[in-house]
Design a protein around this motif. Structure first.
Motif, PDB file in Angstrom:
ATOM      1  N   THR A  52      -1.121   4.205   3.645  1.00 38.00           N
ATOM      2  CA  THR A  52      -2.363   3.430   3.608  1.00 38.00           C
ATOM      3  C   THR A  52      -3.172   3.604   4.890  1.00 38.00           C
ATOM      4  O   THR A  52      -4.084   2.819   5.159  1.00 38.00           O
ATOM      5  CB  THR A  52      -2.067   1.931   3.385  1.00 38.00           C
ATOM      6  OG1 THR A  52      -1.223   1.460   4.430  1.00 38.00           O
ATOM      7  CG2 THR A  52      -1.393   1.708   2.040  1.00 38.00           C
ATOM      8  N   ASP A  91      -4.505   3.398   8.552  1.00 38.21           N
ATOM      9  CA  ASP A  91      -4.485   2.295   9.517  1.00 38.21           C
ATOM     10  C   ASP A  91      -5.359   1.134   9.053  1.00 38.21           C
ATOM     11  O   ASP A  91      -5.865   0.374   9.871  1.00 38.21           O
ATOM     12  CB  ASP A  91      -4.981   2.793  10.885  1.00 38.21           C
ATOM     13  CG  ASP A  91      -4.044   3.801  11.505  1.00 38.21           C
ATOM     14  OD1 ASP A  91      -2.832   3.705  11.264  1.00 38.21           O
ATOM     15  OD2 ASP A  91      -4.537   4.704  12.214  1.00 38.21           O
ATOM     16  N   SER A  92      -5.541   0.989   7.754  1.00 41.26           N
ATOM     17  CA  SER A  92      -6.444  -0.027   7.222  1.00 41.26           C
ATOM     18  C   SER A  92      -5.987  -1.431   7.588  1.00 41.26           C
ATOM     19  O   SER A  92      -4.820  -1.780   7.440  1.00 41.26           O
ATOM     20  CB  SER A  92      -6.539   0.086   5.707  1.00 41.26           C
ATOM     21  OG  SER A  92      -7.401  -0.902   5.204  1.00 41.26           O
ATOM     22  N   GLU A  93      -6.940  -2.215   8.060  1.00 46.42           N
ATOM     23  CA  GLU A  93      -6.695  -3.629   8.345  1.00 46.42           C
ATOM     24  C   GLU A  93      -7.770  -4.483   7.690  1.00 46.42           C
ATOM     25  O   GLU A  93      -8.084  -5.564   8.158  1.00 46.42           O
ATOM     26  CB  GLU A  93      -6.668  -3.867   9.861  1.00 46.42           C
ATOM     27  CG  GLU A  93      -5.510  -3.166  10.556  1.00 46.42           C
ATOM     28  CD  GLU A  93      -5.462  -3.454  12.049  1.00 46.42           C
ATOM     29  OE1 GLU A  93      -6.234  -4.299  12.532  1.00 46.42           O
ATOM     30  OE2 GLU A  93      -4.655  -2.806  12.722  1.00 46.42           O
ATOM     31  N   THR A  94      -8.333  -3.952   6.607  1.00 51.91           N
ATOM     32  CA  THR A  94      -9.406  -4.658   5.909  1.00 51.91           C
ATOM     33  C   THR A  94      -8.988  -4.926   4.462  1.00 51.91           C
ATOM     34  O   THR A  94      -7.904  -4.548   4.037  1.00 51.91           O
ATOM     35  CB  THR A  94     -10.699  -3.821   5.904  1.00 51.91           C
ATOM     36  OG1 THR A  94     -10.505  -2.683   5.057  1.00 51.91           O
ATOM     37  CG2 THR A  94     -11.076  -3.358   7.310  1.00 51.91           C
ATOM     38  N   VAL A 138      -8.216  -1.039   0.944  1.00 53.98           N
ATOM     39  CA  VAL A 138      -7.013  -0.314   1.359  1.00 53.98           C
ATOM     40  C   VAL A 138      -7.021   1.076   0.739  1.00 53.98           C
ATOM     41  O   VAL A 138      -7.130   1.208  -0.485  1.00 53.98           O
ATOM     42  CB  VAL A 138      -5.743  -1.070   0.910  1.00 53.98           C
ATOM     43  CG1 VAL A 138      -4.490  -0.321   1.299  1.00 53.98           C
ATOM     44  CG2 VAL A 138      -5.743  -2.484   1.488  1.00 53.98           C
TER      45      VAL A 138
END
Length: 85
Positions: free
Chosen positions: A6, A8-11, A14
């Protein structure tokens, strides 16, 4: 835990990185059959070999929705040979 990339998604959006454009189309199709929407993002929008599905998670999704989606991601990945098992 299932082995998905995934990034480095942090939202709430994804990426599920699946490699080839064909992998993205096949995976999106398998998910749609399960009632889960994953939008394929393929080259030239992303570099060749980094095709992905764009998954959006919102506050409107229940825990049951998310659990169902995760199970569907795993099942579809096995059907399309993105995961072993």
């Amino acid at each position: 835990q299932a082995g998905f990339n995934t990034g480095d998604s942090e939202t709430a959006v994804v990426p599920l990185i699946v490699g080839s454009d064909q992998n993205a189309w096949d995976y999106a199709s398998a998910l749609r059959k399960a009632g889960v929407i994953g939008l394929p993002v393929i080259s030239p929008a992303v570099q060749p070999g980094l095709a992905r599905l764009r998954i959006a998670i919102t506050a409107a999704h229940s825990r049951a929705d998310i659990d169902y989606a995760i199970d569907s991601f795993i099942t579809a990945a096995r059907q399309t040979k993105l995961l072993e098992g």
